[in-house]
Design an enzyme around this catalytic site. Structure first.
Site, PDB file in Angstrom:
ATOM      1  N   HIS A 193       0.853  -1.182   0.000  1.00 41.08           N
ATOM      2  CA  HIS A 193       0.000   0.000   0.000  1.00 41.08           C
ATOM      3  C   HIS A 193       0.888   1.230   0.000  1.00 41.08           C
ATOM      4  O   HIS A 193       1.772   1.357   0.842  1.00 41.08           O
ATOM      5  CB  HIS A 193      -0.876  -0.029   1.246  1.00 41.08           C
ATOM      6  CG  HIS A 193      -1.795   1.132   1.345  1.00 41.08           C
ATOM      7  ND1 HIS A 193      -3.015   1.162   0.738  1.00 41.08           N
ATOM      8  CD2 HIS A 193      -1.649   2.321   1.958  1.00 41.08           C
ATOM      9  CE1 HIS A 193      -3.609   2.325   0.987  1.00 41.08           C
ATOM     10  NE2 HIS A 193      -2.789   3.040   1.723  1.00 41.08           N
ATOM     11  N   LEU A 228     -10.582  -3.498   2.845  1.00 45.08           N
ATOM     12  CA  LEU A 228      -9.500  -2.978   2.029  1.00 45.08           C
ATOM     13  C   LEU A 228      -8.505  -2.197   2.902  1.00 45.08           C
ATOM     14  O   LEU A 228      -8.889  -1.331   3.655  1.00 45.08           O
ATOM     15  CB  LEU A 228     -10.104  -2.048   0.958  1.00 45.08           C
ATOM     16  CG  LEU A 228      -9.131  -1.561  -0.094  1.00 45.08           C
ATOM     17  CD1 LEU A 228      -8.601  -2.712  -0.908  1.00 45.08           C
ATOM     18  CD2 LEU A 228      -9.814  -0.523  -0.971  1.00 45.08           C
ATOM     19  N   ASP A 229      -7.231  -2.528   2.778  1.00 48.30           N
ATOM     20  CA  ASP A 229      -6.167  -1.818   3.472  1.00 48.30           C
ATOM     21  C   ASP A 229      -6.287  -1.900   4.985  1.00 48.30           C
ATOM     22  O   ASP A 229      -5.709  -1.098   5.703  1.00 48.30           O
ATOM     23  CB  ASP A 229      -6.116  -0.343   3.051  1.00 48.30           C
ATOM     24  CG  ASP A 229      -5.838  -0.212   1.574  1.00 48.30           C
ATOM     25  OD1 ASP A 229      -5.217  -1.120   0.998  1.00 48.30           O
ATOM     26  OD2 ASP A 229      -6.241   0.800   0.989  1.00 48.30           O
ATOM     27  N   GLN A 230      -7.051  -2.863   5.474  1.00 49.83           N
ATOM     28  CA  GLN A 230      -7.181  -2.999   6.925  1.00 49.83           C
ATOM     29  C   GLN A 230      -6.533  -4.295   7.381  1.00 49.83           C
ATOM     30  O   GLN A 230      -6.642  -4.660   8.544  1.00 49.83           O
ATOM     31  CB  GLN A 230      -8.665  -2.994   7.335  1.00 49.83           C
ATOM     32  CG  GLN A 230      -9.358  -1.687   7.056  1.00 49.83           C
ATOM     33  CD  GLN A 230      -8.896  -0.612   8.000  1.00 49.83           C
ATOM     34  OE1 GLN A 230      -8.904  -0.775   9.201  1.00 49.83           O
ATOM     35  NE2 GLN A 230      -8.425   0.484   7.452  1.00 49.83           N
TER      36      GLN A 230
END
Lengths: 284, 284, 284, 284
Positions: A193, A228-230
């Site tokens: 990310h 998402l992105d967690q």
């Protein structure tokens, strides 16, 4: 190089775990080359995490038998566990779109012997990077995707991962959101990310970063999860910037951080250093 | 040490600015010891930013006359500008609550000659740090605050800042939100924020960071503005952490980053390196 | 992208230099986009160093005429100077032996648009890296060397550099000591040195580092000069290691630092940011 | 906080050490909270190093008895070992001369609860820092030294260390070379060295660094040994500098690195993380 087995164990914490687990190897005359354990307690209770590197050279017990016995012990301890061997070479699939930096970086490190894996396949939704794959003689699978074909394309990706017996998927700047179903059926997926987490949300994060005049540019490698992105963070790093850098320079700096962070995360995973517990990782 | 004048200039960009400004000093036989300029264009148009360090040793023209002439030039260029002198010693107020780390760090650096300023007063909403102030013979003003007395307390702080002719306010872990009115009337205010911006919002940010398993802990020094934590960033940095650190360890690491970041920001401001443009800073 | 000219000037320090030089461009209606200057004094006297980025878009004066006029000014100021243009693309030769890391890194950055240059030739004393050159369609010249043929080989290298109009030589892990004559006749040469300077001398520096238990591994990029590893330093950096790393791991970490440091140094040189004065560089 | 015992063990490597040692605690129903071990082999053979943190809460066996039993085990394993307890508070002496940075840093960290120790005495060859000691109510002993009185002064220092039951000596910029005899009789001594090791030798290292145009300034904390600055390295770090920094700025930056590095080294020692083997340390 000796033959090594690397065990990862996570269990509810209680007295005697190091002794029980260490004793398992001692009784069998197996040397522990390296071990690390950590007890962690948070709202969800006390956890015990351990990584053991055992030297199997000269050990008569077959692996399967050893694993069965270790599994019995872990059942008694209500522990989750896994094992890998230094003569296993992990089969890793790279998913890419158009950006070369992370792709080259991973391939070159693998070629230099820095990553204990092979790349049986590169899968992309674009044809753009086929020549790179070709120059390293890695099979390249072009599976284009549209909103309408997304489910079918993901099925095709999953089928190929299965055919190739892939054990780890690395999203080396794969510009597609993966569905919950994909993530449920795929092997572990590592994503890179741009930016920190928490980070600038939404489009053009480097333009946002520039607009806010940030002094550091970061990147985060994490396991991909439904949110998402967690997903659990494996590695993060930053590089310093100044007002001199324009948004396009921040993109370049970001690329540099991304590839370093991604390759460190992939190496940690392949060296079997990472244990995931809930939303956190422990890198032992 | 020679007598130096440090000019900061920001103007709409156009050809000839370095020549016009450089020429101003050349015509007067004044040596420019160090200069840096930068042209920046974003959505709000092209900006020119310059920092000039001029050697006034042996310069006959009085400062006031020089400033008047420089002001005339800047008017012609539609430029905003300011000047400071190396024999000026900035008067800086420290606002604190209970934490000692940043307070000691700033005082010790000032005593070591690292910060060109004096601290005529330390103001706090608690009495807790009075002994520290006393040990360095710095006047300590205790102005407690409650929701009901906030406006009056801020007026008292402002009055003291005015009495002491304070030129810069440093919030060295002052655990109070400053009102819009305060910020409008006070000299520039530098704040230190635990964490990155953007960062974990709300209470217990280090617990949130721990819960997410972050691998870096950051801090951000910025000018305080009406929008809390949205002021122009002066400096940021990070320190590496691992799963070994508990939330209380993250607090300790955070303190370490905070003090380093805050002192660098204060030094940059005092050395007259920082130009604010909109929500960004340029540190020349 | 506008057409830019980048000037580097070094001169004995004296009053008025910024004004004189800035005035030169102002008189001609040429905008200075970015400028930085620095005055430095040490045992060898006071030096003035300046970098100017001028926007030539819409400037009628031909480059040659502008340069002639700037040269006249610099003569008056006893200044050394050089100029380059943003539409110049520097011709850079890469000298390599067997290691791929720095070679790939530089080529990939150049392909990504991060380095304003082309690589017309890769020269090596081994044939090992010919396939890499070929995969990027860069001519590869194999010039083997023995103690007996060293002078002749260096002459062949120099001849090729001349034929290709090379402006910069980068030793991307070229495992040969260059003769004084070579360095006198070649264009500027940038070398990457494993380790810090001063560093562990002699063979197997990473084994020495391991034996001493160092906690950081460094690399240094510098201009090559007669005194081996004593040339002016352009860039340095480090990466953290621990007792876990074996000497071969230190080699890997070292490679990572080396390539980052080398590419930063090459970019700084190509962006015309580096002025050499005696044994020091100024990176403006 | 639970009551913890921290064991450090080093032994010739052989199979079963983790199991034997882990089993020791398991048999006694003692929980191991954290453990790390490492096997290392170099020219001097294969070594096994281990750190165990055991939770003694609710353990009936008296410490002395436990230690005796553990000692018996270690004798069988030809292991060297030591143990400390979380309710022990280490008695640390600070030796200083005139510089305040490291002194304040250590005291403030100790006061903030970051260092599990007390400072029963500050010893100095100058009177200069007596007021600092006094402001923190720490006894200050002024023992001036001349070439003639060196042996006597060292004896006086040793006597005081004995009286105060000092377990660790920290040279927080103590500008005296300690004799071989002193080092043989004193408890472990940690020193902070400006610069890297290897580093610029001789006088004025920062002037040398400036003259060479280095881009990073470092510091090294190590145990003091007979060979000056050749002791086992505990921690190192660097900070970035540029041509802008004059030698006096490098001194300031150096101070910053020194204090961070020294305090990390002292904390690692006090947390019983450091095992010394020959010229290397293992920080577990």
């Amino acid at each position: 190089m000796p033959l090594l087995a690397i065990y990862l164990v996570s269990a509810p914490d209680r007295p005697g775990l190091v002794g029980r687990i260490g004793g398992f190897f001692f009784e069998r005359g197996i040397n522990i080359v390296e071990a690390a354990n950590h007890s962690d307690s948070d709202d969800e209770g006390a956890k015990f995490l351990m990584r053991i590197v055992a030297d199997l050279d000269g050990v008569a017990t077959p692996r399967q038998e050893l694993s069965a016995a270790f599994g019995t012990l872990c059942d008694e301890l209500s522990a989750k566990w896994s094992v890998g061997y230094s003569d296993d070479v992990a089969r890793v699939a790279l998913l890419v779109t158009r950006e070369t930096t992370c792709l080259y970086d991973l391939i070159l490190r693998q070629r230099a012997g820095e990553l204990p894996c092979i790349f049986p396949v590169i899968i992309s939704n674009h044809a753009h990077l086929a020549p790179v794959a070709e120059s390293f003689a890695i099979p390249f699978v072009h599976l284009p995707v549209t909103p309408e074909t997304k489910a079918a394309q993901e099925s095709a990706v999953l089928a190929r991962l299965a055919t190739e017996k892939i054990e780890l998927v690395v999203l080396a700047r794969y510009m597609q959101v993966l569905s919950e179903r994909f993530l449920a059926e795929a092997p572990p997926v590592i994503n890179i990310h741009h930016g920190f987490l928490p980070a600038f949300q939404g489009a053009k994060p480097y333009h946002q970063a520039h607009h806010r005049g940030v002094k550091l540019i970061g990147a985060t490698a994490h396991y991909a999860t439904r949110d998402l992105d967690q997903g659990p963070i494996i590695e993060q790093d930053v590089q310093r910037v100044s007002h001199r850098e324009r948004p396009e320079d921040l993109v370049r700096v970001g690329r540099d951080v991304e590839r370093v962070v991604l390759s460190r995360a992939v190496r940690a995973h392949l060296e079997r250093r990472v244990i995931v517990c809930g939303r956190r990782t422990f890198v032992l």
